[in-house]
Write a protein that holds these residues in place. Structure first.
Motif, mmCIF file in Angstrom:
data_model
loop_
_atom_site.group_PDB
_atom_site.id
_atom_site.type_symbol
_atom_site.label_atom_id
_atom_site.label_comp_id
_atom_site.label_asym_id
_atom_site.label_seq_id
_atom_site.Cartn_x
_atom_site.Cartn_y
_atom_site.Cartn_z
ATOM 1 N N THR A 2 44.995 33.222 13.170
ATOM 2 C CA THR A 2 44.027 33.038 12.088
ATOM 3 C C THR A 2 42.839 32.209 12.552
ATOM 4 O O THR A 2 41.672 32.534 12.272
ATOM 5 C CB THR A 2 44.705 32.361 10.884
ATOM 6 N N GLU A 3 43.114 31.150 13.294
ATOM 7 C CA GLU A 3 42.032 30.296 13.803
ATOM 8 C C GLU A 3 41.125 31.079 14.754
ATOM 9 O O GLU A 3 39.895 30.983 14.670
ATOM 10 C CB GLU A 3 42.623 29.087 14.528
ATOM 11 N N LEU A 4 41.729 31.872 15.639
ATOM 12 C CA LEU A 4 40.920 32.672 16.560
ATOM 13 C C LEU A 4 40.062 33.675 15.790
ATOM 14 O O LEU A 4 38.875 33.856 16.092
ATOM 15 C CB LEU A 4 41.817 33.412 17.552
ATOM 16 N N SER A 5 40.662 34.319 14.796
ATOM 17 C CA SER A 5 39.920 35.298 14.001
ATOM 18 C C SER A 5 38.712 34.665 13.329
ATOM 19 O O SER A 5 37.608 35.240 13.338
ATOM 20 C CB SER A 5 40.850 35.906 12.942
ATOM 21 N N GLU A 6 38.901 33.490 12.762
ATOM 22 C CA GLU A 6 37.801 32.828 12.067
ATOM 23 C C GLU A 6 36.730 32.363 13.046
ATOM 24 O O GLU A 6 35.533 32.526 12.793
ATOM 25 C CB GLU A 6 38.340 31.648 11.258
ATOM 26 N N ARG A 7 37.143 31.808 14.180
ATOM 27 C CA ARG A 7 36.172 31.306 15.147
ATOM 28 C C ARG A 7 35.426 32.445 15.831
ATOM 29 O O ARG A 7 34.253 32.289 16.196
ATOM 30 C CB ARG A 7 36.876 30.440 16.199
ATOM 31 N N GLY A 53 42.368 29.577 21.558
ATOM 32 C CA GLY A 53 41.987 28.632 20.512
ATOM 33 C C GLY A 53 41.218 27.446 21.042
ATOM 34 O O GLY A 53 40.514 26.766 20.278
ATOM 35 N N ARG A 54 41.339 27.193 22.329
ATOM 36 C CA ARG A 54 40.612 26.064 22.942
ATOM 37 C C ARG A 54 39.316 26.505 23.601
ATOM 38 O O ARG A 54 38.565 25.680 24.130
ATOM 39 C CB ARG A 54 41.513 25.381 23.975
ATOM 40 N N ALA A 55 39.038 27.818 23.603
ATOM 41 C CA ALA A 55 37.863 28.335 24.288
ATOM 42 C C ALA A 55 36.636 28.270 23.390
ATOM 43 O O ALA A 55 36.722 28.329 22.167
ATOM 44 C CB ALA A 55 38.113 29.777 24.722
ATOM 45 N N GLU A 56 35.464 28.153 24.031
ATOM 46 C CA GLU A 56 34.200 28.150 23.295
ATOM 47 C C GLU A 56 33.705 29.578 23.140
ATOM 48 O O GLU A 56 33.626 30.342 24.113
ATOM 49 C CB GLU A 56 33.155 27.313 24.045
#
Length: 594
Positions: free
Chosen positions: A254-259, A356-359
């Motif tokens: 979910t975090e990856l999708s949003e970011r 998740g830690r990538a920019e």
């Protein structure tokens, strides 16, 4: 030091104890004489839960269900002759699906081979390339080196079964009469105890296999995916079937999708579609099976997580449009269309944690794409609700699937049968925040052994388990009811009885061939499922209306043990309602122009 019978008894004790110490908790035993030494050793071991399966084919699929639920191999024990051959369908499924499984087959001694001896065949390499390891245990010996070697075989077997590409292993053991256990003398027993007291060899890999551990993902892999996401205007994350480990990483996805501003398109068996706070879309198959959906909602980059999707919509979309795609799977080359840009062999959860830690850069995003997909998603489920409401209380295949899905306890385990049921669920069951662990048999997608596999899942979970299965698949595995009847449950087997294999009515053979051919594909029947359930003492409840089905499900979940809930539906309702849904969605999307 000891007689041949004593050595054989102690040898079996050593092998079974070593399996337990290597992490095997369950043994599934089918009847036979030649396997007696191992069976008695298993029954005597307090650390091993033993289940009796009268049919080896059912027993093997039961063990598969256990392994899917625990991610650990169960031990299959059988006699010599044709017994081990009955494991073959499950061995193939385990191999293709990457499910750990251990076969320990008893065999006749060398002097009884190639001479017409009873119940004797060549079992060496029986499963060919479908196993990760084959080993002949050899003669029982009493020297410490040979005893250690037998333990090494066990350690290797469990290691290979749970390796980077999990799967089945086969150990063959030639046994001589007398087969009944014999008390060994003190010296032999003490020697075996001494070897058992030694630590079992451990295997350490760079890739940890424990589900709770996160493996290292190289920066090069992360950068490749980040670069593809950064370059995309309309990225999506497409989630195909995967094992239960994915459920631990819903938040990371979910975090990856949003970011990344990339919608999650999740199939039911991906573990990402039904979980607390899921943000997944589930209507993409219906959307992409319409001209308007393909025209307005085609991504320009797909990050595929897990096995190849079941979705026909995705198949139609990718056949007509070349879409940049990176596939992530722990071990499989999951690219049947042979057009992926890259295959990333990594644990999915570990990769999501690393991403998740990538920019990420969003300059190239079509900022309306995700919103258009969300609108189309809403249109599909609103239209599905309308189609489902029109028959009223009359039961249809789609209505049965939605009623079952609405009734599923939270949390619980869900097992999906192949052919139409798994596709019906994709079409008619929307994403949900229910905590559902979903199991499917997509290695070779067979209809065999599904009842047994569901019983295996139920034997390893606390709380309810539900199977949604077609009538032909249910009839194919009636012996699985013997195992299902012994499950504490509740285990609810929902049989969609449409009078045959109706998926073939949705294939070209239904309209391109002679009408007389079709029954050889659909295999229509008049089987009495209530009588079938009664063979092994399972409860049976039939339903011809939505109200009856809801009541039957409520009663089944309130009870214990196994209940067969038969949903009797019109033969062509799945075909007719599916077409109606897609036609209406096409019209709605064309008007909205997503």
């Amino acid at each position: 030091m000891g007689t041949a019978a004593e050595r054989q008894t102690e040898w079996a004790r050593l092998v079974i104890d070593s399996f337990v110490r290597a992490g095997v908790d369950d043994a599934v035993i089918s009847p036979g004489s030649r396997s007696t030494p191992f069976v008695i050793a298993a029954l005597r071991h307090e650390g091993l839960r033993c289940t009796s399966a009268l049919d080896e084919r059912s027993g093997a699929h039961y063990a598969l269900g256990q392994a899917r639920s625990t991610l650990r191999p169960s031990l299959l024990l059988c006699t010599s002759g044709s017994a081990a051959a009955n494991y073959f369908p499950a061995v193939i499924e385990a191999s293709e699906a990457g499910v750990p499984l251990i076969v320990l087959s008893a065999d006749r001694p060398p002097e009884l081979h190639n001479c017409g001896a009873n119940q004797t065949t060549d079992q060496v390499g029986l499963y060919g390339k479908h196993v990760r390891l084959f080993a002949n245990l050899g003669e029982p010996r009493e020297d410490a080196r040979s005893l250690r070697a037998a333990r090494r075989f066990v350690s290797q077997a469990v290691s290979e079964a749970t390796g980077v590409k999990p799967g089945p292993v086969h150990i063959n053991a030639q046994l001589r009469k007398p087969l009944e256990p014999v008390a060994a003398g003190d010296e032999l027993r003490e020697r075996v105890d001494s070897v058992l007291a030694e630590p079992l060899t451990q295997v350490h890999r760079a890739r940890p296999l424990t589900p709770t551990l996160v493996e290292h993902v190289p920066a090069l892999v992360v950068h490749a995916i980040v670069d593809a996401l950064d370059a995309a205007s309309r990225p999506v994350i497409l989630c195909g079937p995967a094992d239960l480990r994915n459920a631990m990483f819903v938040d990371a996805l979910t975090e990856l999708s949003e970011r990344a501003a990339a919608p999650i398109l999740a199939e039911m068996a991906s573990q990402f579609r039904c979980w607390s706070q899921t943000r997944a879309f589930g209507a993409f198959d219906t959307i992409w099976r319409t001209d308007a959906g393909r025209a307005g909602l085609t991504p320009d980059f797909v990050l595929q997580l897990g096995a190849a999707p079941i979705s026909k919509g995705w198949e139609e979309l990718s056949a007509g449009t070349r879409i940049r795609r990176i596939v992530v799977h722990p071990w499989e080359w999951a690219d049947p269309t042979s057009d992926a840009e890259a295959i990333v062999q990594a644990d999915i959860g570990s990769l999501l944690s690393a991403l998740g830690r990538a920019e990420l850069k969003l300059e190239r995003r079509d900022v309306e794409f995700a919103a258009r997909f969300a609108r189309a998603e809403s249109i599909v489920w609103e239209t599905a609700d309308q189609v489902l409401a029109e028959p009223g209380d009359a039961l249809t295949e789609a209505g049965a699937v939605r009623a079952v899905f609405d009734a599923l306890p939270n949390p619980s385990a869900l097992v999906l049968g192949n052919s139409l049921p798994i596709r019906d669920v994709e079409t008619w069951a929307p994403p949900s925040e229910k905590l559902l662990v979903v199991h499917s048999q997509r290695g070779v997608s067979g209809i065999d052994g599904v009842v047994s596999a569901a019983a295996g899942v139920a034997s390893c979970v606390e709380g309810p388990t539900t199977l949604v299965i077609g009538d032909v698949s249910f009839l194919h595995d009636l012996n699985g009811l013997q195992l299902a009847a012994d499950v504490e449950g509740p285990l609810v087997l929902v049989v969609i009885n449409n009078g045959g294999g109706r998926i073939f009515e949705q294939l070209p053979i239904a309209h391109d061939g002679d009408e007389s051919w079709l029954p050889f594909f659909t295999t229509p029947h008049d089987a009495d499922l209530a009588s079938a359930a009664a063979i092994h003492g399972c409860e049976h409840r039939g339903a011809r209306t939505i109200a009856e089905l809801r009541r039957a499900l409520e009663e089944a979940y309130a009870g214990r043990g196994c209940t067969v809930v038969e949903a009797i539906v019109p033969p062509k309702s799945a075909l007719e309602q599916g077409l109606e849904l897609r036609n209406r969605v096409q019209q709605a999307l064309a008007r909205k122009a997503p």
